[in-house]
Design a protein around this motif. Sequence first.
Motif, PDB file in Angstrom:
ATOM      1  N   ALA A 154       0.819  -1.214   0.000  1.00 36.61           N
ATOM      2  CA  ALA A 154       0.000   0.000   0.000  1.00 36.61           C
ATOM      3  C   ALA A 154       0.854   1.265   0.000  1.00 36.61           C
ATOM      4  CB  ALA A 154      -0.927   0.003   1.215  1.00 36.61           C
ATOM      5  N   TYR A 155       2.099   1.138   0.461  1.00 34.27           N
ATOM      6  CA  TYR A 155       2.997   2.299   0.524  1.00 34.27           C
ATOM      7  C   TYR A 155       4.180   2.131  -0.435  1.00 34.27           C
ATOM      8  CZ  TYR A 155       0.429   2.432   4.941  1.00 34.27           C
ATOM      9  OH  TYR A 155      -0.557   2.417   5.897  1.00 34.27           O
ATOM     10  N   LYS A 156       3.979   1.365  -1.479  1.00 33.96           N
ATOM     11  CA  LYS A 156       5.066   1.009  -2.393  1.00 33.96           C
ATOM     12  C   LYS A 156       5.784   2.225  -2.969  1.00 33.96           C
ATOM     13  CE  LYS A 156       6.037  -1.889  -6.419  1.00 33.96           C
ATOM     14  NZ  LYS A 156       5.447  -2.816  -7.430  1.00 33.96           N
ATOM     15  N   ASN A 157       5.025   3.205  -3.434  1.00 34.04           N
ATOM     16  CA  ASN A 157       5.638   4.391  -4.044  1.00 34.04           C
ATOM     17  C   ASN A 157       6.459   5.182  -3.031  1.00 34.04           C
ATOM     18  OD1 ASN A 157       4.460   3.774  -6.506  1.00 34.04           O
ATOM     19  ND2 ASN A 157       2.674   5.071  -6.158  1.00 34.04           N
ATOM     20  N   GLU A 158       5.895   5.343  -1.832  1.00 36.44           N
ATOM     21  CA  GLU A 158       6.609   6.070  -0.781  1.00 36.44           C
ATOM     22  C   GLU A 158       7.873   5.321  -0.379  1.00 36.44           C
ATOM     23  OE1 GLU A 158       5.951   7.703   3.805  1.00 36.44           O
ATOM     24  OE2 GLU A 158       4.261   6.860   2.682  1.00 36.44           O
ATOM     25  N   GLU A 159       7.761   4.009  -0.278  1.00 36.56           N
ATOM     26  CA  GLU A 159       8.924   3.183   0.069  1.00 36.56           C
ATOM     27  C   GLU A 159      10.044   3.362  -0.952  1.00 36.56           C
ATOM     28  OE1 GLU A 159       8.354  -0.961   1.995  1.00 36.56           O
ATOM     29  OE2 GLU A 159       6.584  -0.635   0.751  1.00 36.56           O
ATOM     30  N   GLN A 160       9.685   3.303  -2.230  1.00 40.05           N
ATOM     31  CA  GLN A 160      10.697   3.400  -3.273  1.00 40.05           C
ATOM     32  C   GLN A 160      11.410   4.748  -3.232  1.00 40.05           C
ATOM     33  OE1 GLN A 160      11.622   0.745  -5.315  1.00 40.05           O
ATOM     34  NE2 GLN A 160      13.339   2.177  -5.505  1.00 40.05           N
ATOM     35  N   LYS A 161      10.666   5.811  -2.961  1.00 41.60           N
ATOM     36  CA  LYS A 161      11.273   7.141  -2.859  1.00 41.60           C
ATOM     37  C   LYS A 161      12.273   7.189  -1.707  1.00 41.60           C
ATOM     38  CE  LYS A 161       7.449   9.828  -4.836  1.00 41.60           C
ATOM     39  NZ  LYS A 161       6.401  10.859  -4.567  1.00 41.60           N
ATOM     40  N   LEU A 162      11.889   6.599  -0.579  1.00 45.65           N
ATOM     41  CA  LEU A 162      12.774   6.594   0.591  1.00 45.65           C
ATOM     42  C   LEU A 162      14.017   5.751   0.336  1.00 45.65           C
ATOM     43  CD1 LEU A 162      10.097   6.242   3.424  1.00 45.65           C
ATOM     44  CD2 LEU A 162      11.436   8.276   2.855  1.00 45.65           C
ATOM     45  N   ILE A 163      13.841   4.650  -0.402  1.00 51.78           N
ATOM     46  CA  ILE A 163      14.982   3.801  -0.758  1.00 51.78           C
ATOM     47  C   ILE A 163      15.924   4.564  -1.681  1.00 51.78           C
ATOM     48  CG2 ILE A 163      15.685   1.748  -2.056  1.00 51.78           C
ATOM     49  CD1 ILE A 163      13.138   0.374  -1.023  1.00 51.78           C
TER      50      ILE A 163
END
Length: 213
Positions: free
Chosen positions: A100-109
Amino acid sequence: MKKRIAEVLKMNKKEKLIQEIQEAFKGVKLDDGIGLWEAQGHDDRGSEVTCKKLRTKDETNDWTKISLIDMYTCSSAISFFDAKGMCFHMPKYLLLALGAYKNEEQKLIDQGLIEEFYKPDIEDRLTTITRYLSDKSNSQDKEFYRQYFSLFTKKQLLCVVRFLEYRKDEIGEYYTSDEAKALGISATAVNYDKEYLQLQKAIDYWSNNFLIQ
Protein backbone atom coordinates in the motif's frame (compact mmCIF):
# COMPACT_ATOMS: atom_id res chain seq x y z
CA MET A 1 -6.23 -11.51 -22.39
CA LYS A 2 -6.69 -14.14 -19.67
CA LYS A 3 -3.49 -12.97 -18.00
CA ARG A 4 -4.73 -9.38 -18.00
CA ILE A 5 -8.06 -10.39 -16.48
CA ALA A 6 -6.26 -12.36 -13.78
CA GLU A 7 -4.09 -9.34 -12.96
CA VAL A 8 -7.15 -7.09 -12.67
CA LEU A 9 -8.94 -9.56 -10.41
CA LYS A 10 -5.85 -9.86 -8.22
CA MET A 11 -5.56 -6.07 -7.97
CA ASN A 12 -9.23 -5.76 -7.06
CA LYS A 13 -8.81 -8.42 -4.39
CA LYS A 14 -5.85 -6.60 -2.89
CA GLU A 15 -7.57 -3.22 -2.95
CA LYS A 16 -10.60 -4.76 -1.25
CA LEU A 17 -8.40 -6.27 1.46
CA ILE A 18 -6.63 -2.95 2.01
CA GLN A 19 -9.98 -1.23 2.43
CA GLU A 20 -11.18 -3.91 4.86
CA ILE A 21 -8.04 -3.45 6.98
CA GLN A 22 -8.42 0.32 7.03
CA GLU A 23 -12.05 0.05 8.11
CA ALA A 24 -11.54 -2.72 10.69
CA PHE A 25 -8.75 -0.87 12.50
CA LYS A 26 -10.13 2.64 12.12
CA GLY A 27 -9.88 4.60 15.35
CA VAL A 28 -7.68 2.08 17.20
CA LYS A 29 -5.37 3.87 19.64
CA LEU A 30 -2.28 2.74 21.50
CA ASP A 31 -3.32 4.20 24.88
CA ASP A 32 -0.81 2.90 27.43
CA GLY A 33 0.34 0.02 25.25
CA ILE A 34 3.90 -0.54 24.06
CA GLY A 35 4.71 1.56 21.01
CA LEU A 36 7.16 1.12 18.16
CA TRP A 37 10.18 2.90 19.62
CA GLU A 38 9.57 1.59 23.13
CA ALA A 39 9.40 -1.97 21.75
CA GLN A 40 12.64 -1.44 19.87
CA GLY A 41 14.18 -0.28 23.12
CA HIS A 42 13.17 -3.56 24.75
CA ASP A 43 14.73 -5.48 21.86
CA ASP A 44 17.94 -3.48 22.31
CA ARG A 45 17.82 -4.39 26.02
CA GLY A 46 17.47 -0.77 27.01
CA SER A 47 16.88 0.21 30.61
CA GLU A 48 13.45 1.17 31.89
CA VAL A 49 14.50 4.82 31.77
CA THR A 50 15.72 4.47 28.19
CA CYS A 51 12.52 2.78 27.04
CA LYS A 52 10.41 5.50 28.66
CA LYS A 53 12.39 8.14 26.80
CA LEU A 54 11.94 6.27 23.54
CA ARG A 55 8.21 6.12 24.16
CA THR A 56 8.03 9.90 23.76
CA LYS A 57 8.82 9.33 20.06
CA ASP A 58 5.93 6.92 19.59
CA GLU A 59 2.72 7.68 17.70
CA THR A 60 -0.12 6.78 20.06
CA ASN A 61 -3.33 8.15 18.56
CA ASP A 62 -3.37 7.45 14.81
CA TRP A 63 -1.64 4.38 13.37
CA THR A 64 -1.86 5.81 9.85
CA LYS A 65 0.65 8.48 10.93
CA ILE A 66 3.37 5.97 11.87
CA SER A 67 6.24 6.78 9.52
CA LEU A 68 7.78 4.18 7.25
CA ILE A 69 11.24 5.32 8.31
CA ASP A 70 10.37 4.52 11.92
CA MET A 71 9.01 1.11 10.93
CA TYR A 72 12.19 0.22 9.08
CA THR A 73 14.41 1.63 11.85
CA CYS A 74 12.46 -0.33 14.47
CA SER A 75 12.13 -3.45 12.33
CA SER A 76 12.46 -5.89 15.24
CA ALA A 77 9.96 -4.06 17.46
CA ILE A 78 7.20 -6.37 16.26
CA SER A 79 8.46 -9.06 18.64
CA PHE A 80 8.10 -6.86 21.73
CA PHE A 81 4.60 -5.42 21.63
CA ASP A 82 1.93 -6.11 24.21
CA ALA A 83 -1.73 -6.69 23.27
CA LYS A 84 -2.47 -2.99 22.78
CA GLY A 85 0.70 -2.45 20.80
CA MET A 86 -0.03 -5.41 18.54
CA CYS A 87 -3.57 -4.24 17.78
CA PHE A 88 -2.46 -0.66 17.13
CA HIS A 89 0.42 -1.49 14.80
CA MET A 90 -1.00 -4.53 12.99
CA PRO A 91 -2.87 -2.60 10.24
CA LYS A 92 0.24 -0.63 9.33
CA TYR A 93 2.28 -3.83 9.04
CA LEU A 94 -0.38 -5.53 6.94
CA LEU A 95 -0.71 -2.58 4.57
CA LEU A 96 3.06 -2.33 4.29
CA ALA A 97 3.27 -6.01 3.32
CA LEU A 98 0.49 -5.57 0.77
CA GLY A 99 2.38 -2.79 -0.97
CA ALA A 100 0.00 0.00 0.00
CA TYR A 101 3.00 2.30 0.52
CA LYS A 102 5.07 1.01 -2.39
CA ASN A 103 5.64 4.39 -4.04
CA GLU A 104 6.61 6.07 -0.78
CA GLU A 105 8.92 3.18 0.07
CA GLN A 106 10.70 3.40 -3.27
CA LYS A 107 11.27 7.14 -2.86
CA LEU A 108 12.77 6.59 0.59
CA ILE A 109 14.98 3.80 -0.76
CA ASP A 110 16.16 6.01 -3.62
CA GLN A 111 16.96 8.75 -1.10
CA GLY A 112 18.94 6.31 1.02
CA LEU A 113 16.64 6.79 4.01
CA ILE A 114 15.60 3.14 4.30
CA GLU A 115 17.01 -0.20 3.12
CA GLU A 116 14.90 -3.05 1.76
CA PHE A 117 16.84 -5.49 3.94
CA TYR A 118 15.29 -3.97 7.08
CA LYS A 119 11.68 -4.15 5.95
CA PRO A 120 9.53 -5.58 8.77
CA ASP A 121 8.16 -9.04 7.92
CA ILE A 122 4.68 -9.44 9.39
CA GLU A 123 4.08 -12.68 7.49
CA ASP A 124 7.08 -14.32 9.12
CA ARG A 125 6.03 -13.04 12.54
CA LEU A 126 2.50 -14.38 12.17
CA THR A 127 3.64 -17.83 11.03
CA THR A 128 6.20 -17.92 13.86
CA ILE A 129 3.53 -17.04 16.42
CA THR A 130 1.33 -19.77 14.94
CA ARG A 131 4.06 -22.34 15.56
CA TYR A 132 4.21 -21.32 19.22
CA LEU A 133 0.43 -21.41 19.51
CA SER A 134 0.34 -24.88 17.95
CA ASP A 135 2.93 -26.27 20.38
CA LYS A 136 0.86 -28.33 22.81
CA SER A 137 3.89 -29.03 24.99
CA ASN A 138 4.28 -25.42 26.13
CA SER A 139 1.03 -24.05 27.54
CA GLN A 140 2.75 -21.02 29.07
CA ASP A 141 4.06 -19.71 25.76
CA LYS A 142 0.76 -20.58 24.11
CA GLU A 143 -1.19 -18.41 26.53
CA PHE A 144 1.38 -15.62 26.19
CA TYR A 145 0.95 -15.46 22.43
CA ARG A 146 -2.83 -15.77 22.58
CA GLN A 147 -2.83 -12.63 24.72
CA TYR A 148 -1.20 -10.81 21.81
CA PHE A 149 -4.52 -10.90 20.00
CA SER A 150 -6.89 -10.69 22.95
CA LEU A 151 -7.99 -7.15 22.02
CA PHE A 152 -8.67 -7.87 18.35
CA THR A 153 -12.26 -7.77 17.18
CA LYS A 154 -13.62 -10.51 14.93
CA LYS A 155 -13.29 -8.21 11.91
CA GLN A 156 -9.69 -7.43 12.78
CA LEU A 157 -8.81 -11.09 13.21
CA LEU A 158 -10.50 -11.83 9.92
CA CYS A 159 -8.26 -9.25 8.24
CA VAL A 160 -5.22 -11.15 9.49
CA VAL A 161 -6.57 -14.40 8.04
CA ARG A 162 -7.47 -12.71 4.75
CA PHE A 163 -3.92 -11.38 4.56
CA LEU A 164 -2.46 -14.86 5.08
CA GLU A 165 -4.82 -16.23 2.44
CA TYR A 166 -3.79 -13.52 0.00
CA ARG A 167 -0.12 -14.30 0.48
CA LYS A 168 -0.77 -18.03 0.06
CA ASP A 169 -2.70 -17.40 -3.14
CA GLU A 170 0.18 -15.29 -4.48
CA ILE A 171 2.54 -18.22 -4.05
CA GLY A 172 0.04 -20.61 -5.59
CA GLU A 173 -0.41 -18.34 -8.60
CA TYR A 174 3.32 -18.37 -9.26
CA TYR A 175 3.32 -22.14 -9.72
CA THR A 176 0.69 -21.84 -12.46
CA SER A 177 2.33 -18.84 -14.13
CA ASP A 178 4.04 -18.77 -17.52
CA GLU A 179 7.31 -18.03 -15.74
CA ALA A 180 7.09 -21.24 -13.71
CA LYS A 181 6.11 -23.23 -16.80
CA ALA A 182 9.09 -21.82 -18.71
CA LEU A 183 11.36 -23.04 -15.93
CA GLY A 184 9.78 -26.47 -16.06
CA ILE A 185 8.23 -26.14 -12.60
CA SER A 186 5.14 -28.28 -12.10
CA ALA A 187 2.01 -26.68 -10.68
CA THR A 188 1.86 -29.47 -8.09
CA ALA A 189 5.25 -28.37 -6.72
CA VAL A 190 3.39 -25.79 -4.66
CA ASN A 191 2.45 -28.63 -2.30
CA TYR A 192 6.11 -28.82 -1.30
CA ASP A 193 6.72 -25.10 -0.97
CA LYS A 194 7.70 -24.44 2.66
CA GLU A 195 6.28 -20.93 2.81
CA TYR A 196 3.03 -22.05 1.20
CA LEU A 197 2.63 -24.89 3.71
CA GLN A 198 3.42 -22.62 6.67
CA LEU A 199 0.79 -20.15 5.52
CA GLN A 200 -1.79 -22.90 5.16
CA LYS A 201 -1.07 -24.13 8.69
CA ALA A 202 -1.40 -20.58 10.00
CA ILE A 203 -4.71 -20.07 8.19
CA ASP A 204 -6.08 -23.35 9.53
CA TYR A 205 -5.01 -22.56 13.08
CA TRP A 206 -6.38 -19.03 13.12
CA SER A 207 -9.66 -20.08 11.52
CA ASN A 208 -10.23 -22.97 13.92
CA ASN A 209 -8.85 -21.57 17.17
CA PHE A 210 -9.85 -17.93 16.95
CA LEU A 211 -13.32 -18.95 15.80
CA ILE A 212 -13.47 -16.78 12.71
CA GLN A 213 -15.28 -18.83 10.13
